[in-house]
Design an enzyme around this catalytic site. Structure first.
Site, PDB file in Angstrom:
ATOM      1  N   GLU A  63      41.811  32.023  54.688  1.00  0.00           N
ATOM      2  CA  GLU A  63      41.222  32.897  54.189  1.00  0.00           C
ATOM      3  C   GLU A  63      39.847  32.481  54.116  1.00  0.00           C
ATOM      4  O   GLU A  63      40.242  31.380  53.453  1.00  0.00           O
ATOM      5  CB  GLU A  63      41.770  34.404  53.394  1.00  0.00           C
ATOM      6  CG  GLU A  63      43.333  34.182  53.930  1.00  0.00           C
ATOM      7  CD  GLU A  63      43.235  35.767  52.858  1.00  0.00           C
ATOM      8  OE1 GLU A  63      43.936  36.736  52.867  1.00  0.00           O
ATOM      9  OE2 GLU A  63      42.656  35.875  51.534  1.00  0.00           O
ATOM     10  N   HIS A 118      34.227  43.171  48.276  1.00  0.00           N
ATOM     11  CA  HIS A 118      34.470  42.837  49.616  1.00  0.00           C
ATOM     12  C   HIS A 118      34.403  43.738  50.552  1.00  0.00           C
ATOM     13  O   HIS A 118      33.739  44.408  51.405  1.00  0.00           O
ATOM     14  CB  HIS A 118      36.123  43.707  49.109  1.00  0.00           C
ATOM     15  CG  HIS A 118      37.270  43.412  50.699  1.00  0.00           C
ATOM     16  ND1 HIS A 118      37.071  43.122  51.697  1.00  0.00           N
ATOM     17  CD2 HIS A 118      38.374  42.529  50.145  1.00  0.00           C
ATOM     18  CE1 HIS A 118      38.201  42.630  52.541  1.00  0.00           C
ATOM     19  NE2 HIS A 118      39.399  41.928  51.267  1.00  0.00           N
ATOM     20  N   ARG A 132      33.133  35.792  49.824  1.00  0.00           N
ATOM     21  CA  ARG A 132      32.890  37.022  49.953  1.00  0.00           C
ATOM     22  C   ARG A 132      31.747  37.104  49.681  1.00  0.00           C
ATOM     23  O   ARG A 132      30.906  38.453  50.147  1.00  0.00           O
ATOM     24  CB  ARG A 132      34.166  37.208  49.480  1.00  0.00           C
ATOM     25  CG  ARG A 132      35.547  38.110  50.128  1.00  0.00           C
ATOM     26  CD  ARG A 132      37.083  38.307  48.754  1.00  0.00           C
ATOM     27  NE  ARG A 132      37.353  37.998  50.021  1.00  0.00           N
ATOM     28  CZ  ARG A 132      39.175  38.470  49.119  1.00  0.00           C
ATOM     29  NH1 ARG A 132      39.268  38.523  47.646  1.00  0.00           N
ATOM     30  NH2 ARG A 132      40.335  38.967  49.672  1.00  0.00           N
ATOM     31  N   HIS A 188      35.776  46.031  44.922  1.00  0.00           N
ATOM     32  CA  HIS A 188      36.653  45.321  45.030  1.00  0.00           C
ATOM     33  C   HIS A 188      37.799  44.418  43.553  1.00  0.00           C
ATOM     34  O   HIS A 188      38.593  44.550  43.603  1.00  0.00           O
ATOM     35  CB  HIS A 188      36.851  43.878  46.098  1.00  0.00           C
ATOM     36  CG  HIS A 188      38.791  43.932  46.807  1.00  0.00           C
ATOM     37  ND1 HIS A 188      39.056  44.845  47.218  1.00  0.00           N
ATOM     38  CD2 HIS A 188      38.829  42.989  46.824  1.00  0.00           C
ATOM     39  CE1 HIS A 188      40.255  44.078  47.367  1.00  0.00           C
ATOM     40  NE2 HIS A 188      40.100  42.185  47.151  1.00  0.00           N
ATOM     41  N   ARG A 213      35.637  35.537  43.116  1.00  0.00           N
ATOM     42  CA  ARG A 213      36.603  34.851  43.696  1.00  0.00           C
ATOM     43  C   ARG A 213      37.045  34.496  44.570  1.00  0.00           C
ATOM     44  O   ARG A 213      37.065  35.069  45.629  1.00  0.00           O
ATOM     45  CB  ARG A 213      37.815  36.387  42.892  1.00  0.00           C
ATOM     46  CG  ARG A 213      38.873  35.722  43.268  1.00  0.00           C
ATOM     47  CD  ARG A 213      40.107  37.325  42.946  1.00  0.00           C
ATOM     48  NE  ARG A 213      39.965  38.258  43.934  1.00  0.00           N
ATOM     49  CZ  ARG A 213      40.415  38.775  45.230  1.00  0.00           C
ATOM     50  NH1 ARG A 213      41.332  37.897  45.669  1.00  0.00           N
ATOM     51  NH2 ARG A 213      40.455  39.850  45.817  1.00  0.00           N
TER      52      ARG A 213
END
Length: 534
Positions: free
Chosen positions: A122, A245, A291, A352, A387
């Site tokens: 990811e 997100h 992100r 998110h 994060r």
């Protein structure tokens, strides 16, 4: 356990996701009597809806040092290196504990014919290190933990219970060091406040994304633990870093449906309405940038083009591959007449994850004796200014383990407080104006989205704070005069957390990670966490 107005336990855990339930099992297995409060039904927390997976080093070509380095880079210079090292180093045995409880992660056969875990990649990760159960990892984790906790003789689970406030020794006039001794809890089924006495109390209440108009989170994510800890005298940190997100489905019938980052990890492209890709215009990592970068890029293109959404496209991959790896998303989109294997999926960013929270040490201890905070409600230093994907469930598991170890050494030295004072609602009435709560609720979430969202400015933050101050006066007056309700409790906490978010944002005179402000677009040379004290 029969219904009564007071409950007694060794440990009271407020919250029933991966952090709370893993901690409960570890404590109960050592003989502790544990009460777990779930604000909704047990399946309704953020853990249950987590799609991607859990980051941990299981591949022989990967290393803890690499996991640490990737996390530090994603955190944009604000991670606590010791915290990152601590969590990454304890990842494997905590994930193995989860496997031992019965969680089944996807496997594959190597070229040598050996079965191994299928690890996906990811954004922000330099290696494949995400263990997953198809695209419903959170569901697999939550269901396994539920089955274990609800059948354990040392665990009492109470659903549909909202914690109202913590009870401290100083609040009830006990001598000695200030410590937590219990909590008042609103039982929604019985519509009454119950009292919980305990030797140690753990906040595992999740984040505060519901403070924004658009969010991927379930409805319960209203910042309750952060607000309660603040009111009890605990410091909070880094609440300006709210992760949006990048890929939430843009559809009127599924406003908070998340499209996992693993889609981009497996090759999905982000595209403009005309079909052109745009991420490489913003970052050399393209769709696999962290992100914060991806969310700002999408927001930028939407505003530049004046469109309601961008698009996620994995139609260039074989249909069988897509369906095998993302069966839940495939079926969900089909129910909305969208085919993941052939269509471009309309997306936009949505709130998110809350990267800041209640300040804790490596055992989850807060500033208040006897009070712990683990999971998204806490600030451990792991996430920094952004994060990295799939580090959140990992943080829950590691702190469920480390907090359990500390609590087990604490309990033998602690005594329960004497019977606590009952909740007094003799001076309140039933409200006939609940529309006020709904109005204030919508107003708060809308101006937080517009003024304290992906892009900010000093003027917007000042405007938001003025509105929050007015709302706080109205909510406090309402709280003082009328009986409790779920919406009132959540609004009270959301308004408090909104104030803390804005104050943290106003303190940071730079743009870093998830906090981007037009007035301070550059980064300072020596960034520090933003810490607020009551």
């Amino acid at each position: 356990m029969p219904a009564r107005s007071e409950y007694v336990s060794d440990v009271l855990i407020i919250g029933s996701g991966a952090a709370g339930l893993s901690l409960a099992l570890r404590l109960a297995s050592s003989g502790c009597k544990v009460v777990v409060l779930s604000k909704e039904l047990l399946q309704e927390g953020a853990t249950f809806y987590a799609q991607g997976g859990i980051a941990a080093v299981f591949d022989e070509t990967d290393s803890i040092a690499s996991h640490v380095n990737d996390t530090l880079i994603a955190g944009a210079g604000l991670c606590d290196p010791q915290s990152v090292e601590f969590i990454a180093s304890n990842a494997r045995h905590c994930v193995q504990w989860l496997i031992d409880q019965g969680v089944v992660f996807d496997t594959e056969t190597s070229t040598m014919g050996k079965e191994r875990y299928h690890l996906t990649r990811e954004g922000g990760h330099s290696h494949r290190r995400i263990l997953h159960s198809a695209d419903t990892t959170g569901k697999a984790v939550q269901n396994t933990l539920i089955s274990k906790t609800t059948t354990h003789p040392n665990i009492c689970v109470k659903e549909r219970c909202n914690a109202v406030d913590l009870i401290t020794s100083s609040k009830i006039g006990l001598p000695g060091t200030k410590r937590v001794v219990g909590a008042y809890v609103w039982n929604r089924e019985l519509e009454r406040v119950e009292t919980f006495r305990t030797k140690a109390l753990v906040l595992a209440t999740g984040g505060a994304a519901k403070v924004y108009q658009y969010t991927t989170n379930p409805d319960i994510s209203s910042g309750d633990g952060i607000a309660m800890a603040w009111r009890a005298g605990c410091r909070v940190a880094n609440l300006e870093f709210n992760q949006f997100h990048p890929t939430c489905l843009f559809h009127p019938s599924a406003r908070n449906f998340l499209l996992t980052e693993a889609l981009r990890g497996e090759g999905a492209y982000l595209k403009r309405p005309d079909g052109s890709r745009f991420m490489f215009d913003f970052d050399p990592r393209g769709e696999l940038a962290p992100r914060d970068v991806v969310a700002r890029a999408i927001d930028h293109e939407m505003k530049r083009l004046g469109t309601d959404c961008m698009y996620l496209d994995i139609s260039h991959k074989p249909a069988d591959f897509v369906i095998q790896h993302f069966p839940m998303i495939y079926e969900k989109l089909l129910s909305l007449d969208i085919n993941l294997t052939t269509d471009k999926i309309p997306i936009l960013p949505a709130a998110h994850y809350t990267c800041g929270g209640v300040m804790v040490d490596q055992h989850g201890r807060t500033d208040l004796d006897g009070l712990y905070a683990i999971g998204e409600v806490s600030y451990t230093g792991l996430h920094g200014a952004n994060r990295m994907a799939s580090n959140s469930l990992l943080e829950c598991l590691v702190y469920g383990w480390s907090a359990a170890q500390d609590i087990l050494t604490l309990l033998p030295r602690e005594k329960l407080a004497d019977k606590l004072p009952k909740w007094d609602e003799s001076r309140v009435d039933n409200s006939d104006e609940r529309v006020i709560i709904q109005h204030n609720w919508h107003e708060l979430r809308l101006f937080m989205w517009n003024y304290v969202g992906i892009e900010r400015s000093t003027k917007r933050l000042e405007r938001a704070l003025r509105r929050i101050n007015i709302l706080q006066q109205e909510v406090n007056e309402y709280y003082a005069n009328f009986r409790l309700s779920n919406n009132l409790l959540e609004l009270r906490n959301l308004v408090q957390v909104a104030e803390l978010i804005v104050r943290c944002a106003m303190e940071r005179k730079e743009s870093r990670g998830l906090h981007y402000t037009l007035d301070y677009p550059n980064q300072v040379s020596s960034p520090q966490p933003t810490i607020l004290a009551p």
